[in-house]
Scaffold this motif. Structure first.
Motif, mmCIF file in Angstrom:
data_model
loop_
_atom_site.group_PDB
_atom_site.id
_atom_site.type_symbol
_atom_site.label_atom_id
_atom_site.label_comp_id
_atom_site.label_asym_id
_atom_site.label_seq_id
_atom_site.Cartn_x
_atom_site.Cartn_y
_atom_site.Cartn_z
ATOM 1 N N TYR A 106 4.460 3.827 2.955
ATOM 2 C CA TYR A 106 3.711 2.540 2.711
ATOM 3 C C TYR A 106 3.876 1.561 3.683
ATOM 4 C CZ TYR A 106 8.879 1.103 2.942
ATOM 5 O OH TYR A 106 9.792 0.573 3.213
ATOM 6 N N THR A 128 0.573 -1.159 0.033
ATOM 7 C CA THR A 128 -0.483 0.388 0.029
ATOM 8 C C THR A 128 0.856 1.537 -0.128
ATOM 9 O OG1 THR A 128 -1.703 -0.882 1.310
ATOM 10 C CG2 THR A 128 -2.453 1.326 1.240
ATOM 11 N N LEU A 129 0.779 2.339 -0.778
ATOM 12 C CA LEU A 129 1.478 3.168 -0.608
ATOM 13 C C LEU A 129 0.671 4.518 -0.784
ATOM 14 C CD1 LEU A 129 3.448 2.795 -4.132
ATOM 15 C CD2 LEU A 129 4.524 2.929 -2.317
#
Length: 103
Positions: A91, A9-10
Motif C-alpha cells: 500500500y 492505494t492497495l
C-alpha cells in the motif's frame, strides 16, 4: 487543523481480490466507495504464485484506490493489518489536493 484527504492505494494479489472487495465494502464507516483496476506486478519483491504467473513473468494483481481522510486511512490500514496479516498487501498513500465530480 484540517484532516487532508489522501488516496490509499492497495496492491492486491488476484487470489485475495474478492475477499478485499468484500472487506472494504463492510468498512462502511470509513469507506464510501473504491475503484479497482487490473494490474501486473513486476520486480524482485513480487511473488509469482502460479505456474501461469511464472511463465508470464508477472503477478496478476488488482489495484484498489480509496479516497478518504488521512485519519480514516490510518484507521483502515490498522484494520487491514489485523484482517490481512501475513498476506503481504502492498500500500501507499498520496495527498489529494482536489476532488469533485464533473456533472
Amino acid at each position: 487543523m484540517i484532516d487532508q484527504p489522501v488516496c490509499l492505494t492497495l496492491i492486491v494479489p488476484h487470489r485475495l481480490r474478492d475477499e478485499v472487495f468484500d472487506y472494504l465494502t463492510e468498512q462502511s464507516d470509513l469507506v464510501s466507495g473504491f475503484t479497482a483496476a487490473q494490474g501486473s506486478g513486476h520486480g524482485t519483491e513480487v511473488r509469482l504464485l502460479t505456474a501461469a504467473e511464472r511463465v508470464k513473468g508477472h503477478a496478476d494483481q488488482t489495484i484498489v484506490q480509496v479516497v478518504l481522510s488521512g485519519t480514516d486511512a490510518s484507521r483502515l490500514l490498522d484494520r487491514l493489518r489485523v484482517s490481512f496479516a501475513g498476506t503481504k498487501l502492498v500500500y501507499w498513500t498520496i495527498p489529494v489536493t482536489e476532488r469533485g465530480a464533473i456533472d
